[in-house]
Design a protein around this motif. Structure first.
Motif, PDB file in Angstrom:
ATOM      1  N   PRO A 220      36.782 -27.791   1.027  1.00 34.36           N
ATOM      2  CA  PRO A 220      36.097 -28.747   0.163  1.00 34.36           C
ATOM      3  C   PRO A 220      35.965 -28.272  -1.279  1.00 34.36           C
ATOM      4  N   PHE A 221      36.300 -29.172  -2.199  1.00 38.76           N
ATOM      5  CA  PHE A 221      36.173 -28.980  -3.646  1.00 38.76           C
ATOM      6  C   PHE A 221      37.121 -27.936  -4.216  1.00 38.76           C
ATOM      7  N   ASP A 222      37.878 -27.269  -3.369  1.00 42.10           N
ATOM      8  CA  ASP A 222      38.786 -26.243  -3.884  1.00 42.10           C
ATOM      9  C   ASP A 222      39.977 -26.885  -4.593  1.00 42.10           C
ATOM     10  N   ALA A 223      40.481 -26.223  -5.618  1.00 42.50           N
ATOM     11  CA  ALA A 223      41.591 -26.769  -6.396  1.00 42.50           C
ATOM     12  C   ALA A 223      42.828 -26.998  -5.550  1.00 42.50           C
ATOM     13  N   ASP A 224      43.002 -26.237  -4.469  1.00 42.47           N
ATOM     14  CA  ASP A 224      44.210 -26.345  -3.646  1.00 42.47           C
ATOM     15  C   ASP A 224      44.003 -27.183  -2.384  1.00 42.47           C
ATOM     16  N   ARG A 225      42.974 -27.981  -2.330  1.00 37.65           N
ATOM     17  CA  ARG A 225      42.740 -28.823  -1.149  1.00 37.65           C
ATOM     18  C   ARG A 225      43.861 -29.859  -1.010  1.00 37.65           C
ATOM     19  N   ASP A 226      44.176 -30.209   0.236  1.00 39.80           N
ATOM     20  CA  ASP A 226      45.236 -31.203   0.450  1.00 39.80           C
ATOM     21  C   ASP A 226      44.881 -32.186   1.567  1.00 39.80           C
ATOM     22  N   GLY A 227      43.614 -32.236   1.978  1.00 35.32           N
ATOM     23  CA  GLY A 227      43.216 -33.176   3.007  1.00 35.32           C
ATOM     24  C   GLY A 227      42.215 -32.561   3.965  1.00 35.32           C
ATOM     25  N   PHE A 228      41.648 -33.416   4.817  1.00 32.90           N
ATOM     26  CA  PHE A 228      40.632 -32.909   5.737  1.00 32.90           C
ATOM     27  C   PHE A 228      41.237 -32.502   7.076  1.00 32.90           C
ATOM     28  N   SER A 262      24.030 -47.282  -0.598  1.00 34.75           N
ATOM     29  CA  SER A 262      24.690 -48.207  -1.525  1.00 34.75           C
ATOM     30  C   SER A 262      26.095 -48.474  -0.996  1.00 34.75           C
ATOM     31  N   SER A 263      26.760 -49.443  -1.590  1.00 36.57           N
ATOM     32  CA  SER A 263      28.139 -49.757  -1.215  1.00 36.57           C
ATOM     33  C   SER A 263      28.987 -49.831  -2.473  1.00 36.57           C
ATOM     34  N   ASP A 264      30.103 -49.118  -2.458  1.00 33.63           N
ATOM     35  CA  ASP A 264      30.980 -49.093  -3.629  1.00 33.63           C
ATOM     36  C   ASP A 264      31.537 -50.470  -3.982  1.00 33.63           C
ATOM     37  N   ALA A 265      31.694 -51.343  -2.979  1.00 40.40           N
ATOM     38  CA  ALA A 265      32.277 -52.677  -3.208  1.00 40.40           C
ATOM     39  C   ALA A 265      33.553 -52.565  -4.041  1.00 40.40           C
ATOM     40  N   HIS A 266      34.434 -51.690  -3.564  1.00 42.06           N
ATOM     41  CA  HIS A 266      35.562 -51.286  -4.404  1.00 42.06           C
ATOM     42  C   HIS A 266      36.900 -51.320  -3.684  1.00 42.06           C
ATOM     43  N   HIS A 267      36.999 -50.660  -2.497  1.00 45.66           N
ATOM     44  CA  HIS A 267      38.304 -50.443  -1.867  1.00 45.66           C
ATOM     45  C   HIS A 267      38.071 -50.103  -0.397  1.00 45.66           C
ATOM     46  N   PRO A 268      39.028 -50.427   0.490  1.00 46.49           N
ATOM     47  CA  PRO A 268      38.831 -50.110   1.908  1.00 46.49           C
ATOM     48  C   PRO A 268      38.644 -48.635   2.212  1.00 46.49           C
ATOM     49  N   PHE A 269      39.303 -47.750   1.470  1.00 54.63           N
ATOM     50  CA  PHE A 269      39.149 -46.329   1.793  1.00 54.63           C
ATOM     51  C   PHE A 269      39.071 -45.405   0.587  1.00 54.63           C
ATOM     52  N   ALA A 270      39.400 -45.864  -0.603  1.00 54.28           N
ATOM     53  CA  ALA A 270      39.298 -45.005  -1.784  1.00 54.28           C
ATOM     54  C   ALA A 270      37.917 -45.163  -2.417  1.00 54.28           C
ATOM     55  N   PRO A 271      37.244 -44.056  -2.749  1.00 51.97           N
ATOM     56  CA  PRO A 271      35.935 -44.165  -3.400  1.00 51.97           C
ATOM     57  C   PRO A 271      36.089 -44.529  -4.877  1.00 51.97           C
ATOM     58  N   ARG A 272      35.010 -45.014  -5.459  1.00 55.24           N
ATOM     59  CA  ARG A 272      34.998 -45.203  -6.911  1.00 55.24           C
ATOM     60  C   ARG A 272      35.123 -43.839  -7.585  1.00 55.24           C
ATOM     61  N   ALA A 273      36.098 -43.700  -8.448  1.00 51.57           N
ATOM     62  CA  ALA A 273      36.359 -42.392  -9.048  1.00 51.57           C
ATOM     63  C   ALA A 273      35.210 -41.907  -9.913  1.00 51.57           C
ATOM     64  N   ASP A 274      34.462 -42.836 -10.514  1.00 48.35           N
ATOM     65  CA  ASP A 274      33.394 -42.415 -11.421  1.00 48.35           C
ATOM     66  C   ASP A 274      32.102 -42.053 -10.695  1.00 48.35           C
ATOM     67  N   GLY A 275      32.040 -42.303  -9.382  1.00 42.68           N
ATOM     68  CA  GLY A 275      30.859 -41.934  -8.616  1.00 42.68           C
ATOM     69  C   GLY A 275      29.601 -42.714  -8.963  1.00 42.68           C
ATOM     70  N   THR A 306      39.464 -33.804   0.605  1.00 43.37           N
ATOM     71  CA  THR A 306      40.526 -34.659   0.056  1.00 43.37           C
ATOM     72  C   THR A 306      40.371 -34.714  -1.449  1.00 43.37           C
ATOM     73  N   ARG A 307      41.474 -34.915  -2.143  1.00 43.40           N
ATOM     74  CA  ARG A 307      41.442 -34.852  -3.598  1.00 43.40           C
ATOM     75  C   ARG A 307      40.559 -35.947  -4.189  1.00 43.40           C
ATOM     76  N   LEU A 308      40.721 -37.187  -3.723  1.00 45.35           N
ATOM     77  CA  LEU A 308      39.972 -38.292  -4.305  1.00 45.35           C
ATOM     78  C   LEU A 308      38.484 -38.212  -3.972  1.00 45.35           C
ATOM     79  N   SER A 309      38.170 -37.978  -2.714  1.00 45.57           N
ATOM     80  CA  SER A 309      36.772 -38.005  -2.281  1.00 45.57           C
ATOM     81  C   SER A 309      35.953 -36.903  -2.934  1.00 45.57           C
ATOM     82  N   ASP A 310      36.479 -35.685  -2.956  1.00 46.78           N
ATOM     83  CA  ASP A 310      35.718 -34.585  -3.550  1.00 46.78           C
ATOM     84  C   ASP A 310      35.490 -34.795  -5.040  1.00 46.78           C
TER      85      ASP A 310
END
Length: 408
Positions: A220-228, A262-275, A306-310
């Protein structure tokens, strides 16, 4: 009228880190990943996971009962029994209409159905087990706890993807505050170690592919992460009104003081990048508990690796706390991602961190690569004085759930 305090009086844990609370805390403190090759996933592109240690279900439950339970229900029943014992509840205390059960489960079991589908494909429907359906539907983990303990109060199952277990704690708290129940067993349970689950997540590019070094995969949060890394397990917390617990002489491990959603109301699986929306859930939990950002001694991050979630979670924490957030730990580095059970397991770990006044380290974290620099606890446990700590759980569909615990 004042709002009653809700106490955590018992914990039960069945995870890759062990079959008891003591084993789980020891593994967390070591801060080493438990990922290993998984025979269930052999020949797949991703063939490793974090697995619960072997369980002799026949000895613990009897052969007939053990045969009836799918894996996620087995975990739930065993965690509930632990939690009840930890809370010093007698068998009669758990029976009757004032005892509820609320569990989070991300999906139905994908381990039981393949055999049934195989019989159908072979045009042999008579070989499909009559247990295939009742073993597998999501509500059965909560139902089996209710049956095991004789709890006749409200029994719910919440499905909010990886936020399910955390959301269950909020529903349980509300049942207690409303006076509907005197005791609620709440948490989550799931086993994601099915071939279908592994293939689906791999096709989404969500899983780490470090097959040659699985113990380094969840980072988690490591620069070399590639998935869970897929995990499994259950956590059950016994919740009571503090006054009720005190009246029976029960110890209070922590208080469930705040919840935010809360709900991102954004995408089925990608989080809002701005948090931005996840940060709202964090601030709601703080407000609900009457806490300020400065009161929080630790954040147990969702931290999937994962890159996006972290990256999105780092942004959310920075927004919610303003400047540098409190020290962060991410248990999925050790136990992998337990999906619908993750929020409950990590909430239980947050209670343990408050009890021991220690932040466990994040496995496999070496350097951060985002715009927001977090204080990631890594390498060794960090002793610290804290009176409040937060646990985050974020799920597919944009579900955000945050729980805040304080010392009694």
């Amino acid at each position: 009228m004042s709002v009653p305090e809700i106490a955590v009086t018992g914990l039960g844990l069945v995870t890759p880190a062990g079959l008891t609370v003591t084993e789980n805390w020891a593994a967390l403190r070591r801060g080493r990943s438990l990922a290993a090759p998984d025979p269930e996933l052999g020949s797949l592109p991703v063939d490793f996971s974090c697995q619960v240690p072997p369980i002799d279900a026949d000895a613990l439950l009897g052969r007939s009962r053990a045969r009836r339970l799918d894996r996620f229900s087995l975990f739930a029943v065993l965690a509930a029994r632990q939690a009840v014992a930890d809370a010093a509840l007698a068998p009669d205390d758990c029976r009757g209409p004032r005892v509820g059960v609320v569990l989070g489960v991300g999906s139905n079991s994908l381990a039981t159905y393949p055999a049934a589908f195989g019989h159908l494909d072979d045009d042999r429907p008579g070989l499909v087990s009559p247990l295939a359906l009742p073993r597998s539907v999501p509500n059965m983990a909560a139902a089996e706890i209710s049956i095991d303990l004789g709890a006749e109060g409200p029994t719910f199952t919440l499905a909010s993807a990886c936020a399910s277990g955390a959301g269950a704690l909020r529903i349980a708290r509300d049942l207690l505050r409303a006076g509907t129940c005197d005791i609620v067993l709440a948490g989550g349970s799931e086993s994601g170690r099915s071939r279908m689950t592994a293939v689906c997540f791999h096709q989404m590019r969500a899983l780490s592919t470090r097959r040659t070094r699985p113990e380094e995969a969840s980072r988690p949060f490591d620069a070399d992460r590639d998935g869970f890394v897929l995990g499994e397990g259950a956590a059950v917390l016994v919740l009571e009104r503090s006054a009720t617990a005190q009246a029976r002489g029960a110890k209070s491990l922590a208080l469930l003081s705040g919840c935010g959603a809360s709900s991102d109301a954004h995408h089925p699986f990608a989080p809002r990048a701005d948090g931005r929306v996840a940060a709202r859930a964090l601030r709601s939990a703080l407000d609900d508990a009457g806490c300020t950002p400065a009161d929080i001694g630790q954040v147990s991050a969702h931290g999937t690796s994962t890159r996006l979630s972290d990256a999105a979670e780092a942004a959310a924490l920075t927004r919610a706390f303003g400047g540098t957030p409190p020290p962060v730990t991410a248990p999925k580095g050790v136990i992998g991602h337990c999906l619908g059970a993750a929020g409950a397991i990590e909430a239980a770990y947050t209670v343990l961190a408050l009890q021991h006044q220690t932040i466990p380290p994040t496995a496999n974290f070496h350097r951060f690569d985002g715009d927001q620099e977090l204080d990631i606890v890594a390498g060794t446990p960090r002793a610290t004085r804290m009176t409040a700590a937060i646990s985050c759980a974020f799920g597919f569909g944009g579900h955000n759930a945050v729980t805040l615990f304080t010392t009694p």
